[in-house]
Design a protein around this motif. Structure first.
Motif, short mmCIF file in Angstrom:
data_model
loop_
_atom_site.label_atom_id
_atom_site.label_comp_id
_atom_site.label_asym_id
_atom_site.label_seq_id
_atom_site.Cartn_x
_atom_site.Cartn_y
_atom_site.Cartn_z
N HIS A 167 0.83 -1.21 0.00
CA HIS A 167 0.00 0.00 0.00
C HIS A 167 0.87 1.26 0.00
O HIS A 167 0.57 2.23 -0.72
CB HIS A 167 -0.91 -0.01 1.23
CG HIS A 167 -1.67 1.26 1.42
ND1 HIS A 167 -2.78 1.59 0.66
CD2 HIS A 167 -1.49 2.31 2.29
CE1 HIS A 167 -3.24 2.75 1.03
NE2 HIS A 167 -2.48 3.21 2.02
N ALA A 168 1.94 1.25 0.78
CA ALA A 168 2.83 2.40 0.84
C ALA A 168 3.48 2.66 -0.52
O ALA A 168 3.58 3.81 -0.98
CB ALA A 168 3.90 2.19 1.90
N GLU A 169 3.93 1.59 -1.18
CA GLU A 169 4.54 1.74 -2.50
C GLU A 169 3.53 2.28 -3.51
O GLU A 169 3.85 3.11 -4.36
CB GLU A 169 5.09 0.40 -2.95
CG GLU A 169 5.88 0.47 -4.25
CD GLU A 169 6.50 -0.86 -4.61
OE1 GLU A 169 7.38 -0.89 -5.49
OE2 GLU A 169 6.10 -1.89 -4.00
N LYS A 170 2.29 1.83 -3.38
CA LYS A 170 1.24 2.30 -4.29
C LYS A 170 0.99 3.79 -4.10
O LYS A 170 0.83 4.55 -5.08
CB LYS A 170 -0.04 1.51 -4.02
CG LYS A 170 -1.19 1.89 -4.93
CD LYS A 170 -2.42 1.05 -4.60
CE LYS A 170 -3.60 1.46 -5.48
NZ LYS A 170 -4.81 0.67 -5.16
N ILE A 171 0.96 4.26 -2.85
CA ILE A 171 0.74 5.68 -2.57
C ILE A 171 1.89 6.52 -3.12
O ILE A 171 1.67 7.56 -3.77
CB ILE A 171 0.60 5.92 -1.05
CG1 ILE A 171 -0.67 5.24 -0.53
CG2 ILE A 171 0.58 7.41 -0.73
CD1 ILE A 171 -1.95 5.85 -1.04
N GLU A 204 13.00 7.41 -7.55
CA GLU A 204 13.09 6.02 -7.14
C GLU A 204 13.92 5.84 -5.88
O GLU A 204 13.59 5.03 -5.01
CB GLU A 204 13.69 5.18 -8.28
CG GLU A 204 12.92 5.27 -9.59
CD GLU A 204 11.48 4.82 -9.43
OE1 GLU A 204 11.23 3.96 -8.58
OE2 GLU A 204 10.63 5.32 -10.17
N LEU A 205 15.02 6.59 -5.75
CA LEU A 205 15.89 6.45 -4.59
C LEU A 205 15.17 6.83 -3.31
O LEU A 205 15.28 6.16 -2.28
CB LEU A 205 17.15 7.31 -4.77
CG LEU A 205 18.18 7.24 -3.65
CD1 LEU A 205 18.73 5.83 -3.50
CD2 LEU A 205 19.32 8.22 -3.91
N GLU A 232 12.35 1.00 2.74
CA GLU A 232 13.31 0.31 3.61
C GLU A 232 13.05 0.63 5.07
O GLU A 232 13.11 -0.25 5.94
CB GLU A 232 14.73 0.74 3.22
CG GLU A 232 15.20 0.21 1.88
CD GLU A 232 16.53 0.81 1.48
OE1 GLU A 232 17.03 1.67 2.25
OE2 GLU A 232 17.07 0.43 0.42
N HIS A 233 12.78 1.90 5.34
CA HIS A 233 12.49 2.30 6.72
C HIS A 233 11.24 1.59 7.25
O HIS A 233 11.22 1.09 8.37
CB HIS A 233 12.30 3.82 6.77
CG HIS A 233 11.80 4.32 8.07
ND1 HIS A 233 12.51 4.22 9.24
CD2 HIS A 233 10.63 4.94 8.41
CE1 HIS A 233 11.82 4.74 10.23
NE2 HIS A 233 10.67 5.18 9.75
N LEU A 234 10.20 1.51 6.43
CA LEU A 234 8.98 0.81 6.84
C LEU A 234 9.24 -0.66 7.10
O LEU A 234 8.70 -1.25 8.05
CB LEU A 234 7.91 0.97 5.76
CG LEU A 234 7.10 2.26 5.76
CD1 LEU A 234 6.19 2.29 4.56
CD2 LEU A 234 6.30 2.39 7.03
#
Length: 821
Positions: free
Chosen positions: A362-366, A375-376, A383-385
């Protein structure tokens, strides 16, 4: 005693006061009775002792009624004895001002007044008051008894002068007496005494010298020592003259007091009005059963504190400050200050945190929905999540996103907050120069408030928001302190667990906050502050990325802002490309958004005026609406002659291709001319390239005497634009070799790299932007340093499709790749 419930209203006397207590006075019609009492006293006074009534903080005078408070047993005993036997008693003033001290003969003055005890009253159950009428002044010879009350022998009675005819024979006394009457009348009027006119008229009707002088001496606000001196004066004329200055002085004091009262009356009236209204509100609330407003506020604060999730130490501080609030009157200025502080403590979230969302998909989708590219940055957030999900106790990192304006650094914070399920907080640090904006003011200052860090957490309502510190590179410092130094504690994970705000004056935990700082450049940020942050570069967008961002985000947003629909306005990739290349020159997309808005305003006008219009926007329509393009992009050109090489340059608004030209001609031997507004570093690169060519002229098949016969000129076009940097080193060397060997450059080739004196090729920066510029210009082959190969791997293959990369380590490899045989 005659009465236990004496009624003061039975005494026919006016209410008079000149600064002292309001006491009962005899009327003028009683003077004949006083005279008879004085004559009787003179006959019976010699050789006898009388009870002594010690008097504190007052002096009794003849011919005057005086109330004396009875607090000691010896006082009560003397009064009881005098009243029971129908005797006079001697009222003697004590030298001690404290009525609680034990009465002794040494503490009494040697002069007193024989008095008749008119009555004893009980103004209240705790108080006992004797009403005395002075008869004659006497000297104290000796004390004959000390217990249970004092008694003494008296002598030298001073009989009052009661004959009015004495004024007619003594002119000086008459004038002094008239002056005293006048001054006393003025004082009565200044004091605005009730029945003042009647009282003044009575003074002039009867020239009663004993009453006037004793009345005046008794009721002026004078210390006991001065009144005793007046009591000792035996000559009437001397006493009258002595009293006049005291009356005038009292009048002047009354006038000064009246003047001051008038000056402060407006402020007092406002305060009284406010107090009166508050009392009315309090009374209404009590009638409605709501109780006192201040008490209700205290109860509300105390009840709210029981619901807070804070430590015992904070609870103790809150209870202490709440106790201080209870002791402050509601009308005092400090009340609102203390109340504001307590409410701040209650409004802060302390240990209240929102629940993090650990759904990485979900986070990547947002993140992908709101931002194209980057991208970086998105990878770092994921990574933090992931680490939080696995360990669940990771301290929040301090991220610093730096890059050119308009690339989405600030808006990225909102997406991060949404992906984490946290609250979003942002403060702008641009132009901040007061340290108190970060740490707050101390509560001793007027208008003190907490710092922006604590205030933002109060508004967020949680202790773990995403906190964006915008424009951190634009902080300044002056005599008010250095805000950047104050941020060291905020942005240090080892220190911000106990952040100290001067106004709150309690350590607050900031370790759960995810701080994200944004900056355009790192050069203006202090090194200690940089050391506390994890730096992530947000580079400019490629042309393809800008087109994607425009189609996904900018066009729909501006359509909604301008009231248009997709059936009324549409723009394809070719038109966007033309708009971006011809009307914008930036790394971000802010200028692109403005140009799209300008196009939509033109279209909205046509739609609103019901004119004919084209839905599909073309380059021709763009040129018609926005006029001639202000920018032109350099395109690779086949000049077909030696000495012209295409280089790559980085600018703040993206990458550019750069043509470098060189030529030779007969002239001064060995002279080298550099033109094109070059910086020092770029000039050094040219000198290094030429020295390398001279050192390796034989290998490059350049005759040795060439440098002695020809003058060399190296030029970089667009001389109005300053140029600097080492990345054109291999381009300059290739141009010089091409000119000196008459070998042309291969078509559609560009290069970028730094050259050393030994011919090595070093890496340079801005590769992504340079590749974008090369692709736009129609370049097919790029020559880069071997060490820049890693930068190519970070770029999506779709953006470098159609390009060939050659990685080199020496200038000989560059020449072999770039020059024709």
């Amino acid at each position: 005693m005659k009465k236990d419930n004496y009624d003061l209203t039975e005494i026919p006397i006016p209410n008079v006061s000149f600064g002292g207590p309001v006491l009962p006075l005899p009327s003028l019609v009683e003077t004949s009775e006083l005279q008879e009492d004085a004559n009787h006293a003179k006959k019976t006074i010699s050789g006898k002792s009388f009870p002594v009534l010690p008097v504190f903080n007052a002096v009794v005078f003849p011919n005057v009624l005086q109330a004396v408070m009875l607090t000691e047993d010896k006082q009560i005993g003397a009064v009881d004895n005098a009243m029971s036997k129908g005797q006079l008693l001697v009222a003697v003033t004590s030298t001690s001002e404290d009525a609680d001290e034990e009465i002794s003969t040494k503490s009494l003055y040697e002069v007193g007044v024989l008095c008749i005890v008119e009555d004893v009253i009980h103004p209240s159950p705790e108080n006992l008051v004797a009403i005395l009428r002075g008869v004659v002044r006497v000297d104290i010879d000796s004390f004959t008894q000390s217990n249970p009350y004092l008694r003494c022998r008296v002598s030298n009675p001073l009989m009052p002068v009661h004959s009015n005819r004495v004024l007619a024979h003594d002119t000086e006394l008459f004038v002094a007496y008239s002056k005293l009457q006048y001054e006393l009348g003025e004082l009565v009027h200044l004091r605005q005494m009730e029945n003042a006119d009647e009282f003044v008229n009575s003074l002039h009707k009867e020239n009663n010298i004993p009453f006037l002088v004793n009345f005046t001496a008794a009721y002026l606000s004078l210390v006991a020592r001065v009144k005793i001196e007046l009591l000792r004066i035996s000559d009437v004329k001397e006493l009258v003259i002595a009293l006049i200055p005291y009356v005038r002085q009292t009048s002047e004091l009354v006038q000064i007091n009246e003047k001051i009262s008038k000056q402060t009356q407006s402020d007092m009236d406002e305060m009284q009005r406010k107090h009166f209204l508050e009392q009315q509100i309090r009374t209404i609330r009590e009638e409605l059963g709501e109780g006192d407003l201040a008490d209700q506020t205290i109860d509300e604060l105390r009840e709210a504190s029981t619901k807070k999730q804070w430590s015992e130490a904070v609870q103790k501080i809150f209870d202490r400050e709440l106790g201080n609030l209870e002791r402050i009157p509601t009308q005092a200025p400090d009340y609102s200050i203390q109340l504001q502080y307590l409410r701040l403590m209650l409004d802060l979230p302390w240990q209240e945190c929102s629940q993090d969302r650990f759904d990485l998909q979900h986070a990547e989708k947002i993140l992908n929905r709101d931002h194209f590219g980057l991208e970086l940055v998105k990878e770092r957030i994921l990574e933090h999540l992931a680490v939080i999900k696995l360990k669940n106790d990771l301290k929040a990192p301090i991220l610093c996103l730096y890059g050119p304006p308009g690339v989405g650094k600030t808006s990225l914070g909102k997406s991060i907050a949404e992906s984490l399920g946290r609250k979003y907080v942002r403060i702008s640090l641009g132009g901040l120069h007061d340290e108190a904006e970060i740490r707050g003011h101390r509560r001793t200052y007027i208008g003190a408030m907490c710092g922006r860090i604590i205030d933002s957490l109060k508004k967020a309502g949680t202790s773990n928001p995403v906190f964006v510190l915008d424009e951190i590179d634009k902080i300044s410092s002056d005599y008010k302190g250095d805000p950047a130094a104050a941020l060291l504690e905020v942005l240090d994970p080892e220190q911000n667990v106990a952040f100290h705000d001067n106004y709150l004056d309690i350590d607050y935990d900031l370790s759960k906050v995810l701080f994200i700082a944004t900056a355009n450049t790192l050069s203006t940020i202090s090194r200690p502050l940089l050391d506390r942050m994890e730096l992530i570069q947000v580079s400019g967008y490629l042309l393809e990325e800008k087109i994607e961002i425009a189609q996904r985000h900018l066009v729909p947003k501006e359509l909604e802002a301008h009231g248009l629909t997709s059936e009324q306005f549409a723009i394809d990739t070719d038109a966007l490309t033309y708009l971006i290349e011809g009307y914008t020159r930036e790394s971000g997309v802010r200028a692109l958004q403005k140009k799209l808005a300008a196009l939509m305003r033109k279209q909205a006008k046509r739609v609103a005026m019901e004119q004919e219009y084209e839905v599909q926007i073309t380059p021709e329509i763009i040129q018609q609406d926005l006029r001639t393009p202000p920018y032109t992009r350099d395109i690779w050109q086949d000049f077909g002659m030696p000495g012209i090489v295409t280089g790559l340059a980085w600018t703040e608004v993206g990458g550019e291709i750069l043509f470098i030209e060189s030529s030779t001609h007969h002239g001064k031997e060995g002279k080298v001319t550099l033109t094109g507004n070059l910086g020092d570093v770029m000039k050094e690169s040219a000198v290094i390239a030429l020295d390398y060519i001279k050192a390796h002229s034989e290998e490059l098949q350049i005759p040795v005497d060439t440098f002695d016969k020809l003058e060399i000129h190296l030029h970089v076009p667009e001389g109005a634009i300053p140029k600097d940097g080492p990345s054109a080193g291999i381009t300059m060397a290739t141009s010089l070799v091409s000119t000196l060997t008459k070998r042309t450059v291969k078509p559609r080739i560009a290069m970028s790299g730094e050259i050393t004196l030994t011919g090595r090729v070093l890496p340079v920066g801005g590769i992504k932007e340079k590749i974008l510029a090369a692709k736009r210009a129609g370049v097919k082959t790029l020559i880069l340093s071997k060490e820049n190969e890693k930068d190519i791997l970070d770029i999506k293959p779709i953006y470098i499709e159609g390009l060939t990369f050659s990685y080199v380590e020496t200038i000989r490899e560059v020449l072999d790749l770039a020059l024709n045989d």
